[in-house]
Write a protein that holds these residues in place. Structure first.
Motif, PDB file in Angstrom:
ATOM      1  N   TYR A  42      14.330  12.871 -10.838  1.00 37.75           N
ATOM      2  CA  TYR A  42      13.751  13.509  -9.646  1.00 37.75           C
ATOM      3  C   TYR A  42      13.201  12.485  -8.651  1.00 37.75           C
ATOM      4  N   LEU A  43      13.127  11.208  -9.047  1.00 36.02           N
ATOM      5  CA  LEU A  43      12.635  10.182  -8.111  1.00 36.02           C
ATOM      6  C   LEU A  43      13.774   9.362  -7.504  1.00 36.02           C
ATOM      7  N   LEU A  44      15.020   9.763  -7.759  1.00 37.61           N
ATOM      8  CA  LEU A  44      16.157   8.972  -7.254  1.00 37.61           C
ATOM      9  C   LEU A  44      16.122   8.861  -5.730  1.00 37.61           C
ATOM     10  N   THR A  45      15.687   9.937  -5.069  1.00 40.70           N
ATOM     11  CA  THR A  45      15.649   9.920  -3.603  1.00 40.70           C
ATOM     12  C   THR A  45      14.654   8.861  -3.107  1.00 40.70           C
ATOM     13  N   GLU A  46      13.498   8.782  -3.765  1.00 40.19           N
ATOM     14  CA  GLU A  46      12.502   7.765  -3.389  1.00 40.19           C
ATOM     15  C   GLU A  46      13.081   6.364  -3.600  1.00 40.19           C
ATOM     16  N   PHE A  47      13.832   6.206  -4.680  1.00 38.84           N
ATOM     17  CA  PHE A  47      14.445   4.903  -4.965  1.00 38.84           C
ATOM     18  C   PHE A  47      15.511   4.573  -3.909  1.00 38.84           C
ATOM     19  N   LEU A  48      16.283   5.582  -3.534  1.00 44.42           N
ATOM     20  CA  LEU A  48      17.327   5.373  -2.524  1.00 44.42           C
ATOM     21  C   LEU A  48      16.707   4.919  -1.192  1.00 44.42           C
ATOM     22  N   CYS A  49      15.536   5.480  -0.878  1.00 37.98           N
ATOM     23  CA  CYS A  49      14.851   5.118   0.393  1.00 37.98           C
ATOM     24  C   CYS A  49      14.028   3.851   0.267  1.00 37.98           C
ATOM     25  N   ASP A  50      14.016   3.217  -0.907  1.00 36.29           N
ATOM     26  CA  ASP A  50      13.172   2.033  -1.146  1.00 36.29           C
ATOM     27  C   ASP A  50      11.683   2.347  -1.115  1.00 36.29           C
ATOM     28  N   SER A  51      11.283   3.619  -1.263  1.00 31.64           N
ATOM     29  CA  SER A  51       9.843   3.901  -1.340  1.00 31.64           C
ATOM     30  C   SER A  51       9.309   3.480  -2.703  1.00 31.64           C
ATOM     31  N   ILE A  52      10.186   3.413  -3.700  1.00 34.00           N
ATOM     32  CA  ILE A  52       9.770   2.894  -5.015  1.00 34.00           C
ATOM     33  C   ILE A  52      10.811   1.890  -5.503  1.00 34.00           C
ATOM     34  N   GLN A  53      10.422   1.076  -6.477  1.00 34.06           N
ATOM     35  CA  GLN A  53      11.332   0.079  -7.069  1.00 34.06           C
ATOM     36  C   GLN A  53      12.061   0.690  -8.262  1.00 34.06           C
ATOM     37  N   TYR A 125      25.716  13.001  -5.930  1.00 34.19           N
ATOM     38  CA  TYR A 125      24.362  12.459  -5.851  1.00 34.19           C
ATOM     39  C   TYR A 125      23.584  13.094  -6.983  1.00 34.19           C
ATOM     40  N   TYR A 126      23.667  12.470  -8.142  1.00 35.80           N
ATOM     41  CA  TYR A 126      23.098  13.108  -9.324  1.00 35.80           C
ATOM     42  C   TYR A 126      22.422  12.107 -10.271  1.00 35.80           C
ATOM     43  N   SER A 127      23.042  10.925 -10.426  1.00 30.50           N
ATOM     44  CA  SER A 127      22.552  10.014 -11.462  1.00 30.50           C
ATOM     45  C   SER A 127      22.107   8.677 -10.873  1.00 30.50           C
ATOM     46  N   LEU A 128      21.494   7.855 -11.711  1.00 30.67           N
ATOM     47  CA  LEU A 128      21.105   6.506 -11.279  1.00 30.67           C
ATOM     48  C   LEU A 128      22.351   5.699 -10.922  1.00 30.67           C
ATOM     49  N   TYR A 129      23.415   5.920 -11.671  1.00 35.20           N
ATOM     50  CA  TYR A 129      24.677   5.226 -11.380  1.00 35.20           C
ATOM     51  C   TYR A 129      25.156   5.565  -9.957  1.00 35.20           C
ATOM     52  N   ASP A 130      25.167   6.887  -9.628  1.00 31.80           N
ATOM     53  CA  ASP A 130      25.574   7.310  -8.264  1.00 31.80           C
ATOM     54  C   ASP A 130      24.697   6.622  -7.223  1.00 31.80           C
ATOM     55  N   THR A 131      23.396   6.568  -7.505  1.00 28.46           N
ATOM     56  CA  THR A 131      22.432   6.056  -6.521  1.00 28.46           C
ATOM     57  C   THR A 131      22.598   4.554  -6.324  1.00 28.46           C
ATOM     58  N   LEU A 160      19.560  11.199   3.857  1.00 29.24           N
ATOM     59  CA  LEU A 160      20.515  10.503   4.731  1.00 29.24           C
ATOM     60  C   LEU A 160      19.999  10.511   6.170  1.00 29.24           C
ATOM     61  N   HIS A 161      19.488  11.661   6.582  1.00 22.57           N
ATOM     62  CA  HIS A 161      18.924  11.780   7.931  1.00 22.57           C
ATOM     63  C   HIS A 161      17.741  10.814   8.094  1.00 22.57           C
ATOM     64  N   ASN A 162      16.862  10.798   7.098  1.00 24.33           N
ATOM     65  CA  ASN A 162      15.679   9.924   7.187  1.00 24.33           C
ATOM     66  C   ASN A 162      16.056   8.447   7.198  1.00 24.33           C
ATOM     67  N   LEU A 163      17.232   8.127   6.649  1.00 28.74           N
ATOM     68  CA  LEU A 163      17.699   6.729   6.658  1.00 28.74           C
ATOM     69  C   LEU A 163      18.460   6.401   7.955  1.00 28.74           C
ATOM     70  N   GLY A 164      18.472   7.352   8.877  1.00 26.48           N
ATOM     71  CA  GLY A 164      19.070   7.089  10.204  1.00 26.48           C
ATOM     72  C   GLY A 164      20.572   7.323  10.268  1.00 26.48           C
ATOM     73  N   LYS A 165      21.136   8.057   9.310  1.00 23.90           N
ATOM     74  CA  LYS A 165      22.588   8.322   9.331  1.00 23.90           C
ATOM     75  C   LYS A 165      22.873   9.616  10.096  1.00 23.90           C
ATOM     76  N   ARG A 166      24.094   9.672  10.653  1.00 25.16           N
ATOM     77  CA  ARG A 166      24.511  10.927  11.309  1.00 25.16           C
ATOM     78  C   ARG A 166      25.113  11.844  10.258  1.00 25.16           C
ATOM     79  N   VAL A 167      24.530  13.016  10.099  1.00 23.36           N
ATOM     80  CA  VAL A 167      24.949  13.883   8.988  1.00 23.36           C
ATOM     81  C   VAL A 167      25.635  15.144   9.501  1.00 23.36           C
TER      82      VAL A 167
END
Ligand SMILES: Cc1cc2nc3c(=O)[nH]c(=O)nc-3n(C[C@H](O)[C@H](O)[C@H](O)COP(=O)(O)OP(=O)(O)OC[C@H]3O[C@@H](n4cnc5c(N)ncnc54)[C@H](O)[C@@H]3O)c2cc1C
Length: 333
Positions: A42-53, A125-131, A160-167
């Motif tokens: 459930y924290l993969l999104t935070e990891f993707l955004c670099d909010s967590i390590q 977009y499901y696993s750590l591997y995907d991320t 994706l939107h928060n990372l500045g991508k066009r969705v």
């Protein structure tokens, strides 16, 4: 007494910890098909955004597992169960005996017949591997197409939107609802996303994805052609329970359990996103998807596998942060 747990997610690991805390002499083996140590999906999104390590994703370290005396076998897929013999079979045909078994294999996205031939061009977009793969690709990605349903799809669009991508979001429905009811959200979700700059294409469906000079060429059922840098798509999100086929364990979409989380087969329990359980208010079976459910079901299942008599009480809903607005959601409606 040998306790075997299939699935090293939060439900499986919580059950393992509960069993050892109640009886330190119990033998506990957790078998999981992912190659990573148990992590917080459930924290993969935070990891993707670099909010967590990456380290912050860890749910249980090797040290903690060793201290508890839980044996983790990672990278091992369970392919079948034989309840009459009390054994499971691993992908390389090793047979493992159990006295008590827990199935905690979660759920995952999948593709239907139309999109399956294009799988190699499609991201989940499901696993750590995907991320980890996505994190490497994202710096070169400007345009994204997302086709899917459910809150994890909404989560992906937001990140994706928060990372500045066009969705661009493509949905079969008349509106973008993500399986949520309109009154779960204060205001109109569809308009809210459009105001944020998400392009929404309704009553459409992707029928092919091919590589092109500009990234990927996507064709839709209404014969639209779109170009994009990356395609995320899934037709369904469902419990990982194909390996119980032929085992007589009762199932609908998920594994059917009673409030003690016992399945129809003796000494086999199930917990987390792969479970379908009776909901007294709905008066029917439902999959109570999400983290609070997985943690609590893992604890209750572990306790009952150790001889206690606990009942699971439904965890009603989760709160989801939608670009700063809170949304009460049931993940699997
Ligand atoms: C991107 C994302 C964001 C999310 N955000 C939230 C959130 O904000 N709030 C919330 O409440 N929930 C959220 N969730 C959902 C939450 O993570 C899940 O509900 C929770 O992880 C379920 O735990 P589980 O242990 O039941 O299953 P899982 O975490 O899915 O773990 C099951 C494990 O079993 C393994 N497995 C499957 N089949 C086999 C097999 N045959 N043999 C061996 N191993 C197997 C799987 O690979 C997996 O590692 C999110 C999910 C995703 C993907």
């Amino acid at each position: 007494m040998k306790h075997v747990i299939i699935g090293a997610g939060v439900a499986g690991i919580t059950a393992a910890r509960t069993i050892k805390e109640l009886n330190s002499n119990a033998e506990v083996v957790v078998i999981g098909d992912e190659l990573f140590l148990p992590y917080k999906r459930y924290l993969l999104t935070e990891f993707l955004c670099d909010s967590i390590q990456r380290d912050d994703l860890l749910f249980f370290s090797i040290k903690k597992l060793n201290e508890l005396g839980v044996k983790l076998r990672k990278g091992e897929y369970v392919k079948s169960i034989e309840p009459s013999e009390k054994v499971i079979k691993l992908h390389h045909n090793e047979v493992v005996h159990y006295d008590k078994l827990l199935i905690a294999t979660g759920g995952r996205p999948g593709l239907g017949l139309v999109l399956r031939p294009f799988k190699k061009h499609i991201h989940f977009y499901y696993s750590l591997y995907d991320t980890l793969i996505l994190k490497e690709k994202l710096p070169e990605v400007h345009k994204c197409i997302v086709f899917g349903d459910g809150v994890s799809c909404l989560d992906l669009i937001c990140v994706l939107h928060n990372l500045g991508k066009r969705v661009t979001y493509i949905t079969r429905g008349e509106r973008a609802t993500f399986g949520l009811e309109e009154d779960d959200f204060e205001g109109d979700l569809h308009e809210f996303l459009e105001e944020k700059g998400i392009e929404i294409i309704t009553e459409e469906q992707i029928v092919s994805v091919e590589e092109s000079d500009q990234g990927y060429k996507v064709e839709t059922i209404q014969q639209k052609t779109l170009t994009t840098d990356i395609v995320f798509a899934w037709d369904f999100y469902k419990p990982n329970i194909s390996f119980i086929e032929g085992s007589a364990i009762e199932k609908k979409l998920g594994i059917l359990v009673n409030t003690r989380l016992e399945t129809s087969e003796k000494d086999i329990y199930s917990a987390g996103d792969c479970v379908e359980i009776y909901h007294p208010s709905i008066k029917g079976y439902w999959i109570n998807f999400g983290l609070p459910n997985a943690l609590e079901q893992g604890r209750v299942a572990g306790s009952n596998m150790s001889g206690q008599n606990e009942e699971y009480k439904t965890q009603e809903a989760i709160v989801f942060n939608l670009m700063g607005t809170s949304l009460k959601a049931r993940w699997w409606r």
